[in-house]
Design a protein around this motif. Structure first.
Motif, PDB file in Angstrom:
ATOM      1  N   SER A   1     -20.475 -73.622  14.137  1.00 17.73           N
ATOM      2  CA  SER A   1     -20.128 -73.728  12.720  1.00 17.73           C
ATOM      3  C   SER A   1     -21.385 -73.906  11.876  1.00 17.73           C
ATOM      4  CB  SER A   1     -19.189 -74.912  12.489  1.00 17.73           C
ATOM      5  OG  SER A   1     -17.983 -74.754  13.198  1.00 17.73           O
ATOM      6  N   GLY A   2     -21.477 -73.121  10.811  1.00 18.84           N
ATOM      7  CA  GLY A   2     -22.609 -73.233   9.917  1.00 18.84           C
ATOM      8  C   GLY A   2     -23.842 -72.471  10.332  1.00 18.84           C
ATOM      9  N   PHE A   3     -23.774 -71.735  11.428  1.00 14.84           N
ATOM     10  CA  PHE A   3     -24.943 -70.993  11.913  1.00 14.84           C
ATOM     11  C   PHE A   3     -25.227 -69.790  11.021  1.00 14.84           C
ATOM     12  CE2 PHE A   3     -25.864 -73.589  15.260  1.00 14.84           C
ATOM     13  CZ  PHE A   3     -26.615 -73.023  16.289  1.00 14.84           C
ATOM     14  N   PRO A   4     -26.503 -69.403  10.942  1.00 16.49           N
ATOM     15  CA  PRO A   4     -26.857 -68.190  10.210  1.00 16.49           C
ATOM     16  C   PRO A   4     -26.430 -66.942  10.981  1.00 16.49           C
ATOM     17  CG  PRO A   4     -28.786 -69.099  11.296  1.00 16.49           C
ATOM     18  CD  PRO A   4     -27.675 -70.087  11.504  1.00 16.49           C
ATOM     19  N   PRO A   5     -26.556 -65.766  10.374  1.00 10.60           N
ATOM     20  CA  PRO A   5     -26.182 -64.522  11.063  1.00 10.60           C
ATOM     21  C   PRO A   5     -26.957 -64.343  12.360  1.00 10.60           C
ATOM     22  CG  PRO A   5     -26.499 -64.120   8.730  1.00 10.60           C
ATOM     23  CD  PRO A   5     -26.970 -65.520   8.985  1.00 10.60           C
ATOM     24  N   MET A   6     -26.290 -63.728  13.348  1.00 11.54           N
ATOM     25  CA  MET A   6     -26.887 -63.477  14.659  1.00 11.54           C
ATOM     26  C   MET A   6     -26.866 -61.990  14.981  1.00 11.54           C
ATOM     27  SD  MET A   6     -25.273 -66.153  17.361  1.00 11.54           S
ATOM     28  CE  MET A   6     -24.711 -67.776  16.890  1.00 11.54           C
ATOM     29  N   LEU A   7     -27.921 -61.546  15.651  1.00 17.35           N
ATOM     30  CA  LEU A   7     -27.954 -60.223  16.277  1.00 17.35           C
ATOM     31  C   LEU A   7     -28.052 -60.433  17.780  1.00 17.35           C
ATOM     32  CD1 LEU A   7     -28.245 -57.085  15.827  1.00 17.35           C
ATOM     33  CD2 LEU A   7     -30.699 -57.449  16.086  1.00 17.35           C
ATOM     34  N   VAL A   8     -27.147 -59.821  18.542  1.00 19.69           N
ATOM     35  CA  VAL A   8     -27.096 -59.988  19.993  1.00 19.69           C
ATOM     36  C   VAL A   8     -27.099 -58.609  20.638  1.00 19.69           C
ATOM     37  CG1 VAL A   8     -25.862 -60.998  21.938  1.00 19.69           C
ATOM     38  CG2 VAL A   8     -25.732 -62.093  19.682  1.00 19.69           C
ATOM     39  N   HIS A   9     -28.103 -58.334  21.474  1.00 14.89           N
ATOM     40  CA  HIS A   9     -28.172 -57.079  22.218  1.00 14.89           C
ATOM     41  C   HIS A   9     -28.153 -57.395  23.710  1.00 14.89           C
ATOM     42  CE1 HIS A   9     -30.214 -54.486  18.849  1.00 14.89           C
ATOM     43  NE2 HIS A   9     -28.994 -54.888  18.539  1.00 14.89           N
ATOM     44  N   ALA A  10     -27.375 -56.645  24.467  1.00 13.57           N
ATOM     45  CA  ALA A  10     -27.309 -56.822  25.915  1.00 13.57           C
ATOM     46  C   ALA A  10     -26.975 -55.486  26.565  1.00 13.57           C
ATOM     47  CB  ALA A  10     -26.266 -57.867  26.296  1.00 13.57           C
ATOM     48  N   SER A  11     -27.172 -55.416  27.876  1.00 12.63           N
ATOM     49  CA  SER A  11     -26.859 -54.219  28.644  1.00 12.63           C
ATOM     50  C   SER A  11     -25.450 -54.323  29.229  1.00 12.63           C
ATOM     51  CB  SER A  11     -27.872 -54.045  29.783  1.00 12.63           C
ATOM     52  OG  SER A  11     -27.444 -53.045  30.692  1.00 12.63           O
TER      53      SER A  11
ATOM     54  N   VAL B   1     -21.188 -61.398  25.333  1.00 15.36           N
ATOM     55  CA  VAL B   1     -19.860 -61.057  24.810  1.00 15.36           C
ATOM     56  C   VAL B   1     -19.108 -62.319  24.410  1.00 15.36           C
ATOM     57  CG1 VAL B   1     -17.618 -60.054  25.398  1.00 15.36           C
ATOM     58  CG2 VAL B   1     -19.733 -58.897  26.090  1.00 15.36           C
ATOM     59  N   ARG B   2     -19.114 -63.327  25.259  1.00  9.74           N
ATOM     60  CA  ARG B   2     -18.381 -64.556  24.942  1.00  9.74           C
ATOM     61  C   ARG B   2     -19.059 -65.339  23.822  1.00  9.74           C
ATOM     62  NH1 ARG B   2     -17.942 -67.662  30.318  1.00  9.74           N
ATOM     63  NH2 ARG B   2     -20.005 -66.734  30.618  1.00  9.74           N
ATOM     64  N   LEU B   3     -20.386 -65.344  23.805  1.00  8.50           N
ATOM     65  CA  LEU B   3     -21.107 -65.969  22.687  1.00  8.50           C
ATOM     66  C   LEU B   3     -20.640 -65.372  21.365  1.00  8.50           C
ATOM     67  CD1 LEU B   3     -23.502 -67.501  21.303  1.00  8.50           C
ATOM     68  CD2 LEU B   3     -24.902 -65.491  21.854  1.00  8.50           C
ATOM     69  N   THR B   4     -20.570 -64.051  21.315  1.00  4.85           N
ATOM     70  CA  THR B   4     -20.147 -63.372  20.088  1.00  4.85           C
ATOM     71  C   THR B   4     -18.730 -63.773  19.707  1.00  4.85           C
ATOM     72  OG1 THR B   4     -21.594 -61.495  20.575  1.00  4.85           O
ATOM     73  CG2 THR B   4     -19.776 -61.119  19.039  1.00  4.85           C
ATOM     74  N   GLU B   5     -17.824 -63.804  20.668  1.00  6.89           N
ATOM     75  CA  GLU B   5     -16.429 -64.167  20.388  1.00  6.89           C
ATOM     76  C   GLU B   5     -16.335 -65.586  19.836  1.00  6.89           C
ATOM     77  OE1 GLU B   5     -14.513 -63.667  24.128  1.00  6.89           O
ATOM     78  OE2 GLU B   5     -14.456 -61.468  24.015  1.00  6.89           O
ATOM     79  N   TYR B   6     -17.036 -66.525  20.464  1.00  9.85           N
ATOM     80  CA  TYR B   6     -16.928 -67.924  20.049  1.00  9.85           C
ATOM     81  C   TYR B   6     -17.565 -68.157  18.691  1.00  9.85           C
ATOM     82  CZ  TYR B   6     -15.780 -68.639  25.005  1.00  9.85           C
ATOM     83  OH  TYR B   6     -15.222 -68.579  26.246  1.00  9.85           O
ATOM     84  N   ALA B   7     -18.698 -67.493  18.434  1.00  8.76           N
ATOM     85  CA  ALA B   7     -19.367 -67.677  17.140  1.00  8.76           C
ATOM     86  C   ALA B   7     -18.543 -67.052  16.015  1.00  8.76           C
ATOM     87  CB  ALA B   7     -20.765 -67.075  17.190  1.00  8.76           C
ATOM     88  N   ARG B   8     -17.997 -65.873  16.244  1.00  9.94           N
ATOM     89  CA  ARG B   8     -17.159 -65.243  15.212  1.00  9.94           C
ATOM     90  C   ARG B   8     -15.912 -66.078  14.918  1.00  9.94           C
ATOM     91  NH1 ARG B   8     -17.402 -58.964  17.385  1.00  9.94           N
ATOM     92  NH2 ARG B   8     -19.377 -58.381  16.353  1.00  9.94           N
ATOM     93  N   ALA B   9     -15.395 -66.769  15.932  1.00 12.30           N
ATOM     94  CA  ALA B   9     -14.182 -67.562  15.751  1.00 12.30           C
ATOM     95  C   ALA B   9     -14.375 -68.699  14.754  1.00 12.30           C
ATOM     96  CB  ALA B   9     -13.710 -68.119  17.091  1.00 12.30           C
TER      97      ALA B   9
END
Length: 312
Positions: free
Chosen positions: A237-247, A257-265
């Motif tokens: 909560s309250g985090f700035p925008p994130m860019l996540v790249h993975a293979s 993938v799970r990091l993205t899901e939890y942060a977007r939630a």
């Protein structure tokens, strides 16, 4: 997105170099001696990026009375990037990441500070976290970096450490940066992602057992589900925008993938891109790999967009 023909050869070269060690017990001293070697190849990688950047004298911070060195790579007086290098918490350094840090310095017209945090197993959790927090505070207080012009980034273990550091910084009431960039972040030292087993044979660098063995070196007696150890279990909560790249093919895919899901939630603006048939942290190969250049160009776009949006 179709993979390039160059990715076919890069993936195989990485596999030949790394996979023979994936199932063996980990020797941290061997990792430190051989990761980033041979030095001639590392220099060629740095030249191949086309980056023209200054390598400034080592900077230093103090954490718990200890002096910690770090390298700064500068292209222009633009934004500042705090970059935490990967290496499974047991290896690598600012020098092994010189080509990647230099490419970012050039692309972002930025100063990129890469601290040499203390490594496991000699220094288990929370030493790396303390050192990362010390470097962050050093930039804010000693270098007077404006948080709205600061980017926090990292790859692999460094990507996870960057997120854990910002969780701890937020909980201390410190200002957060303009944006976060992570390449193949290692966010779950409890090793619960499905991709650990699904990609254990496909990953060019690691197997599932490699990740679990490396985690044990860093954890010591720490709870692997503590957010300051494994940021996947934190509240963003309250985090700035994130860019996540993975293979898509790496064992750590689901950490992203799970990091993205939890942060977007919890309302965080996250951009996730998964790239086929490239090795873990393929951004090192920007001199020869189109996917690496595209990833860095995507980083450039993301950073510029969010720096503009944070202007006072």
């Amino acid at each position: 997105m179709a993979a390039s023909w160059q990715s076919f050869w890069v993936e195989r070269l990485v596999r030949v170099r790394m996979r023979p060690h994936a199932l063996r017990p980990i020797d941290p001293q061997w990792v430190r001696t051989n990761m980033g070697r041979p030095r001639v190849a590392r220099r060629l990688m740095a030249r191949a990026t086309g980056a023209r950047y200054a390598h400034l004298p080592p900077q230093h911070t103090w954490v718990g009375g200890e002096r910690l060195e770090g390298a700064t790579y500068a292209q222009a007086q633009g934004p500042t990037v705090l970059y935490l290098h990967g290496g499974g918490f047991i290896g690598c350094s600012p020098e092994t990441h010189r080509s990647l840090a230099g490419a970012l310095a050039q692309r972002l017209e930025a100063q990129v500070f890469v601290p040499a945090y203390r490594l496991a197993p000699e220094h288990q959790y929370p030493y790396a976290l303390d050192d990362a927090l010390g470097a962050y505070r050093y930039l804010l207080e000693q270098r007077q970096v404006d948080p709205s012009r600061l980017i926090v980034a990292g790859d692999s273990a460094g990507g996870g450490l960057a997120l854990a550091m910002l969780l701890a910084a937020r909980d201390r009431g410190w200002p957060l940066p303009a944006a976060i960039v992570t390449y193949s972040p290692w966010t779950d030292l409890a090793a619960t992602g499905a991709s650990l087993e699904e990609n254990s044979d496909r990953c060019a660098m690691f197997a599932a057992v490699t990740i679990r063995r490396a985690a044990a070196f860093y954890l010591g007696e720490a709870d692997p589900r503590s957010p300051y150890v494994s940021p996947l279990y934190g509240d963003f909560s309250g985090f700035p925008p994130m860019l996540v790249h993975a293979s898509t093919d790496e064992v750590l895919r689901d950490d992203s993938v799970r990091l993205t899901e939890y942060a977007r939630a919890v309302g965080v603006d996250v951009e996730l891109r998964l790239w086929p048939r490239v090795p873990h942290v393929w951004q090192f190969f920007s001199g020869v790999l189109p996917e690496a250049r595209e990833s860095l160009a995507d980083t450039q776009r993301f950073v510029r967009n969010h720096l503009r949006s944070r202007q006072p």
